[in-house]
Design a protein around this motif. Sequence first.
Motif, PDB file in Angstrom:
ATOM      1  N   GLU D  68       2.363  82.287  55.198  1.00  0.00           N
ATOM      2  CA  GLU D  68       1.379  81.852  55.279  1.00  0.00           C
ATOM      3  C   GLU D  68       1.546  81.766  57.349  1.00  0.00           C
ATOM      4  N   ARG D  69       2.601  80.725  57.278  1.00  0.00           N
ATOM      5  CA  ARG D  69       2.794  80.409  58.881  1.00  0.00           C
ATOM      6  C   ARG D  69       2.803  80.747  59.382  1.00  0.00           C
ATOM      7  N   LYS D  70       3.490  82.425  59.507  1.00  0.00           N
ATOM      8  CA  LYS D  70       4.220  83.745  60.292  1.00  0.00           C
ATOM      9  C   LYS D  70       2.899  84.248  59.938  1.00  0.00           C
ATOM     10  N   ILE D  79       4.100  83.035  67.869  1.00  0.00           N
ATOM     11  CA  ILE D  79       4.994  83.687  66.862  1.00  0.00           C
ATOM     12  C   ILE D  79       5.148  82.891  65.644  1.00  0.00           C
ATOM     13  N   GLY D  80       4.887  81.818  65.334  1.00  0.00           N
ATOM     14  CA  GLY D  80       4.921  81.081  63.778  1.00  0.00           C
ATOM     15  C   GLY D  80       6.616  80.753  63.829  1.00  0.00           C
ATOM     16  N   PRO D  81       6.953  80.054  62.255  1.00  0.00           N
ATOM     17  CA  PRO D  81       8.175  79.343  62.901  1.00  0.00           C
ATOM     18  C   PRO D  81      10.047  80.272  62.818  1.00  0.00           C
ATOM     19  N   TRP D  87      14.500  84.200  61.569  1.00  0.00           N
ATOM     20  CA  TRP D  87      12.849  84.385  61.272  1.00  0.00           C
ATOM     21  C   TRP D  87      12.733  83.079  60.475  1.00  0.00           C
ATOM     22  N   GLY D  88      13.226  81.964  60.959  1.00  0.00           N
ATOM     23  CA  GLY D  88      12.088  80.986  60.428  1.00  0.00           C
ATOM     24  C   GLY D  88      12.563  81.048  59.205  1.00  0.00           C
ATOM     25  N   LEU D  89      13.599  81.555  58.303  1.00  0.00           N
ATOM     26  CA  LEU D  89      13.687  81.850  56.812  1.00  0.00           C
ATOM     27  C   LEU D  89      13.817  80.117  55.924  1.00  0.00           C
TER      28      LEU D  89
END
Lengths: 388, 103, 168, 409
Positions: D68-70, D79-81, D87-89
């Motif tokens: 959702e944030r991405k 960009i998002g987290p 990739w902010g995983l």
Amino acid sequence: MIQPLTDAKPYTLTPGSNGVIETQTLEVSIGPQHPSTHGVFRMDCVLDGESVVALKPVMGYLHRNHEQLAERMAWLGSMPYTDRLDYFNSMTNNWAYALAVEKLAGIKVPDRAEYIRVIMAELTRLLNHSCVIGFMLQDLGAWGTPLLYAFRERERILDLYEAVSGSRMMCNYMRFGGVRVNLTDENLATAKDIATRFPRFLDEFEKLLTNNEVLLARTQRVGVLPKELAINAGISGPMARASGVDYDLRKVDKYGVYGRLEFRVPLGDIGDVYDRYYIRVLEMRESIKILQQALRDIPQGPHIAPEVKLRNFKIPPGDGYGRIEGPKGELGFYLVSDEGGKQPYRYHVRPPSFINLTILEDMCVGHKVADVVVILGSVDIVLGEVDR
Amino acid sequence: MNVSLDHYLMLSAFLFAIGLCGALSRKNAIIVLMGIEIMFNAGILNFVAFWHYKYFAVLTAQMFAIFAISIAAAESAIGLALVIAVYRHYQSIDVDEMRSLKG
Amino acid sequence: MEIAFWILSAITVIGAILAITMRNLVHCVLSLILFFLGIAGHYLLLRADFLFAVQVLIYIGAVAVLILFAIMLTRHVTGTEGPREVLGGKWWAGMGTAVIIAGLLWAIIRKDPLAAMLPAGMASTSVTEIGRALVADWLVPFEAMGVLLTAALIGAVVIALEEVIRKR
Amino acid sequence: MDQVYKVAPQLLKFLSYLLGWLPWIGKPVAGFLSNPPAWFLLAVAIAIPILFVVSVFPGIFAYTTLVERKALGRIQNRIGPNRVGRWGLLQPIADGVKLLTKEDIVPRSADKFVHFLAPVIAVIPSVLLFSVVPVGAGLVPVDLNIGILFAFAISTASVLALFMGGWASRNKFSLLGAMRAVAQVVSYEVPMVLAAVAVVMAAGSLSTLAIAKAQGGGILNVTHWFVFRPWGFVGFILFTIGAMAESARTPFDIPEAESEIIAGYHTEYSGFKFALFQLGEYLASIAMAGITVTMFLGGYNGPGSGPGILGGLISMFWFFAKLGGMIVLTIWIRGTWPRVRVDQLMSFAWKVLLPMSIVNIVAVGMWHYIAIRPIAWVVTTLWLVLWFITLSKLAASENIEKREYRYAS
């Protein structure tokens, strides 16, 4: 006839006055810590269920003694402080103050400086209006997307500001008799680029939102401001024009070089939130036209009147009121100079968002809580200017 | 000890008595209604217990339970509407204060 | 089965007692919901799973919410204090009646040899059968119930909107 | 569960084979597992679905927040987290740790017990909902014969948590949010149930597994999905709207409208309790998406799905793919739509959704009784379209108009 505004309008609930079930009213203080009051602003709402029965705006949380500070300071010293009035539109604030001082001191501004001022003011208008619409849609619950689209365009304008004045928001760019730094050809090219690209952003924005069913249902016939009330309450700017008041200082005063430029003033008929939204869109389109003309016609020459001294600047005794059509409405500075003339004896600001805010209750009563924040968003306030 | 029909009958009798006590002794009209709901439920529990232990091949008991639940829902809707109407007149939902028959 | 019965019975009885004795009305309703849940659990235990769903859907989803709304409409919504007196003036009469009735029922149940009739099987009814029964054997009561519910709905609205109707 | 019961011995045999290599305790444990007693088998068969529900779906929840944030970042030119892990995983884990270690604040005047209870209760119905969602061919945690009814009954119970949280906080915004939530959930329940009735009529069962099974067959296991019927399509839209309102997703997120009432019923919650509210809400929304998929989008049916290990795995893939699609749809809508107002929400439910769902039930009846399919197609489509036009004309707000703007001379 306007009713008394801030001093709590007496509200009475007769049994079953909402037509259905007699309920108790609920007093809710929206703000000063609230996500959508655009700063530290408070609205004391009296709610009947979800409907607003009475509303009292409470201001002053951001009071910074702006006027008194200016009265203790040399004329030019308060120029940077005007940036902080409406921190979105430092350029137009500068211009209004410079205009007032020039009027008082009788300074003639060279042509190139006037054109630079017009360019900066119209860029500011684009910046302000696009962000206002973004914020308003944020209040509607569009969760940031329109706002960030607007911010993308704002970035480009702020980059230009930084290039010409060294600061993105607190520009401190205007001087008495002109502007601080001349625009280079490169700056002008950037401005031209912004002016040509901006319509595309507007089209995109409108395609996404103007005909959105939810937006129409949420904004049309909400927060109606009748023409008479708008005139009586001294409303100015896009808000007054959305109510059908044909009042644009660029046309009325023809200050600067606006007399030489061709543009139209869009007017609304109903004065609801939708009109205020759409008038701003239309004004942006006109601003782009002005920008293109100004960028085409800008002459060569000095960017500041050579005879104006920046140091030891004195004004003979007298008083004067300089006003411009800021993005939010009529922004005026009333200045009095006395013996000595090194600093203003009296310095008063007529902030548009403060005056526009006074009729908040009249627009909100009878609507739902959800509408209050949208109406507030459509008024377009900046608390730095409201509280000064 | 195996759970038998008796256990359920006892339980529902007990619940019925609790509901009755609430309906008779509380002053607040809404709690009186709640007591009545408890009594309803105790009764319905009886139906289901009988169905389970005795007549599970026939659906009559379940049908009665379904109809009773529907009636209870209708009853509570009407009851609460009455409570609101009463509140509008008396500014109170204290059953002891509802004395006059005139509206 | 036994443990479940005792646990559920404890939940139901405690819920019912709390529902009629607590001071705060909202607490009363929350205890009443506990009671409803206990009853629903009993239905599951008795293999009446359709009734379980109906119980949760109607009692917890509708009746409890309706009561909550009625409380919100008739009280200081943010108030914390309940009614000053928990019991009415004639609480002893209510108590007495309840105790007598409970005693009577208890005696009757003890006396009657119902316990001898143990279940012949543990069949669970499918929803299909219930549905078929509703529109075949029980069609008239079913329709009557529909009419009753509609009438109750309209009646509730009329009673609650009395003032408006009078005004017009 | 029956399927699991069949598979469990083999699973245990495999485990015993693995454990047999361990020294000391390996041998006896392996011996026990390869020939397990009946109670142990039953326990395993019960434990596996429970473990599945409480591990897989919260995992989906965690990564839904990330997606959702991405996705919102993409929609909004951001960009998002991207700081925690590639990739902010690992972002969900960081979020979880942050929320766990935050101070738990309880307002002084709050009703402490109810305030504590509300977030706990918020999670329970959402988890229970998953027990009737079939995730693959024959793979459903519990095959209740009242499946759909159970789901609706449980999901109404979630209202209580919202009410308790809002009421116990003693905050006016919370209370407004709670009342909004209750009114909204109760009114959207009705059109949702009626939209589901259409499917139940067509499938002839309340069991979710049976409903999913009824949509198998046809070309590539696709053409018999209910969404490819006129009534199914309408029902799908009605149900999706209802499910969105039920789980308070944009544009129906008025119970927690952050621009109006701050955070609605969970204004006064922080730390782990807040996380529990979020968990409950997202789980309910994912479960509702799962039920939508089961009822209209063919459930686990898709090319290649069927019985057996391979078919089961493929069917699981299809189910989770569709679930992901529904989740992305809600995120997309969240990123692009403004919120509706309370009264508009209510009038939409009662004036448009409710009549339309009743009309839809009639359409299913017609579909059932008209034996010749092409005629049934034409008749039901015409019926639905006519009613849709009538209703939209009736419900259209007189306020909405197209405006022309004049210019001052």
